[in-house]
Design a protein around this motif. Structure first.
Motif, PDB file in Angstrom:
ATOM      1  N   PRO A  72     -53.654 108.024 -44.829  1.00 12.27           N
ATOM      2  CA  PRO A  72     -52.201 109.341 -43.468  1.00 12.27           C
ATOM      3  C   PRO A  72     -53.912 110.648 -43.098  1.00 12.27           C
ATOM      4  O   PRO A  72     -53.497 110.471 -42.099  1.00 12.27           O
ATOM      5  N   GLU A  73     -54.456 111.140 -44.014  1.00 13.73           N
ATOM      6  CA  GLU A  73     -55.350 111.935 -43.806  1.00 13.73           C
ATOM      7  C   GLU A  73     -56.149 111.285 -42.566  1.00 13.73           C
ATOM      8  O   GLU A  73     -56.840 112.151 -41.725  1.00 13.73           O
ATOM      9  N   ALA A  74     -57.043 110.305 -42.822  1.00 18.41           N
ATOM     10  CA  ALA A  74     -57.911 109.658 -41.901  1.00 18.41           C
ATOM     11  C   ALA A  74     -56.835 109.619 -40.425  1.00 18.41           C
ATOM     12  O   ALA A  74     -58.141 109.409 -39.305  1.00 18.41           O
ATOM     13  N   LEU A  75     -55.465 108.580 -40.695  1.00 18.06           N
ATOM     14  CA  LEU A  75     -55.202 108.852 -39.014  1.00 18.06           C
ATOM     15  C   LEU A  75     -54.662 110.221 -38.611  1.00 18.06           C
ATOM     16  O   LEU A  75     -54.879 110.008 -37.183  1.00 18.06           O
ATOM     17  N   GLU A  76     -54.702 111.203 -39.445  1.00 19.74           N
ATOM     18  CA  GLU A  76     -54.287 111.927 -38.837  1.00 19.74           C
ATOM     19  C   GLU A  76     -56.441 112.673 -38.723  1.00 19.74           C
ATOM     20  O   GLU A  76     -56.013 113.638 -37.170  1.00 19.74           O
ATOM     21  N   GLU A  77     -56.466 112.727 -39.049  1.00 20.98           N
ATOM     22  CA  GLU A  77     -58.761 112.965 -38.450  1.00 20.98           C
ATOM     23  C   GLU A  77     -58.718 112.180 -37.398  1.00 20.98           C
ATOM     24  O   GLU A  77     -59.162 112.638 -36.292  1.00 20.98           O
ATOM     25  N   GLN A  78     -58.142 110.917 -37.208  1.00 21.49           N
ATOM     26  CA  GLN A  78     -58.422 110.377 -35.433  1.00 21.49           C
ATOM     27  C   GLN A  78     -57.734 110.042 -35.158  1.00 21.49           C
ATOM     28  O   GLN A  78     -58.041 110.446 -33.343  1.00 21.49           O
ATOM     29  N   ILE A  79     -56.580 110.957 -34.445  1.00 19.85           N
ATOM     30  CA  ILE A  79     -55.314 111.212 -33.794  1.00 19.85           C
ATOM     31  C   ILE A  79     -55.938 112.922 -32.475  1.00 19.85           C
ATOM     32  O   ILE A  79     -55.998 113.050 -31.691  1.00 19.85           O
ATOM     33  N   VAL A  80     -56.528 114.011 -33.593  1.00 21.69           N
ATOM     34  CA  VAL A  80     -56.534 114.968 -34.022  1.00 21.69           C
ATOM     35  C   VAL A  80     -58.612 115.381 -33.055  1.00 21.69           C
ATOM     36  O   VAL A  80     -59.162 116.168 -32.166  1.00 21.69           O
TER      37      VAL A  80
END
Length: 295
Positions: A72-80
């Motif tokens: 989840p953290e890596a996905l949010e990092e990719q989004i932002v």
């Protein structure tokens, strides 16, 4: 192939660390949004090691599936912060097959809301990339390296389009030009002039450089809001090293020298001279918000 995906989903469900599963089908024959596969399965897991190991390709009856695992953290990092725009398309357009903690629903909702803090961060990133390409194009043009100047001003124009999309409250998608055509036709017209005009290559580059100078450079204060806020967060001036260590500026740490130089020239920031290395008799340049400097 629906049955095959369902069978694979049943296997994935057995992993307790799995949070969500998203399916993205290739929108057209030649689309690269799923890396050329017929379907992408994005699996969100809480186990970092599991996510790093798992990136698998399947084929059944000539139907190709790519399965990617991510935390989840890596996905949010990719989004932002990420540069791979496909992640935004996947989350916004994909079909949610499993969402145990409503993680994907919540992430999609936040993306659609596009809060000011994330908008400001993305504007800073895009402006820093725009500025680098814009300055390189000017340098190349002055040296008569026309193809290099063309390449970089086209890239700068692309970042300008992304800035306009973000300002309108949307996430830039994979197809930026069709997106910006609906939002800011003036930028799209410049893109057509640069790529399709019968003027000489030099004249086309000069035209877009001039438009950038008057239109985008005037947006510097708004686009550099996180950096200016950091400069104004204390009374003491900041060193470059201190600014590069700020979490809010991680995405632009390599572009900070250029950004600070431009902010000073536009009188949006102020240089402050401080003692540095006595042995070298050198002075260090530090940076301060203009309002703090006045006080």
């Amino acid at each position: 192939m629906h049955n095959f995906i369902e069978q694979r989903l049943e296997v994935i469900r057995e992993h307790n660390a799995i949070v969500s599963v998203l399916a993205v089908h290739k929108p057209s024959l030649y689309s690269a949004v799923t890396d050329g596969f017929d379907c992408l399965l994005l699996v969100v897991t809480r186990q970092d090691g599991q996510a790093q190991r798992h990136h698998v390709h399947y084929i059944k009856d000539n139907f190709r599936i790519q399965e990617r695992w991510i935390t989840p953290e890596a996905l949010e990092e990719q989004i932002v912060h990420g540069v791979e725009r496909s992640f935004i398309y996947w989350v916004l357009k994909g079909e949610i097959l499993l969402d145990r903690e409503t993680f994907l629903e919540g992430l999609r909702h936040r993306m659609l809301e596009f809060p000011e803090e994330i908008r400001d961060q993305k504007l800073l990133i895009e402006f820093s990339r725009f500025l680098r390409c814009y300055m390189r194009s000017k340098d190349y043009l002055s040296e008569e390296h026309l193809l290099d100047a063309y390449h970089d001003i086209l890239e700068a124009l692309h970042h300008w389009a992304r800035i306009a999309i973000i300002e309108a409250g949307f996430h830039p998608e994979v197809t930026v030009w069709s997106q910006v055509k609906q939002i800011n036709h003036g930028i799209y017209k410049l893109y057509e002039e640069l790529t399709l005009s019968k003027e000489t290559l030099k004249q086309r580059v000069e035209l877009v450089l001039l438009a950038c100078e008057f239109s985008v450079m005037s947006k510097m204060a708004a686009c550099c809001k996180p950096l200016l806020q950091q400069l104004g967060s204390r009374s003491e001036a900041w060193s470059l090293e201190e600014l590069q260590q700020c979490p809010q500026l991680t995405d632009v740490r390599n572009e900070l020298p250029l950004l600070l130089n431009k902010l000073v020239k536009k009188t949006l920031a102020k240089e402050v001279i401080a003692a540095a290395d006595p042995e070298l008799s050198s002075l260090e340049l530090r940076y301060q918000d203009v309002k703090q400097a006045v006080v």
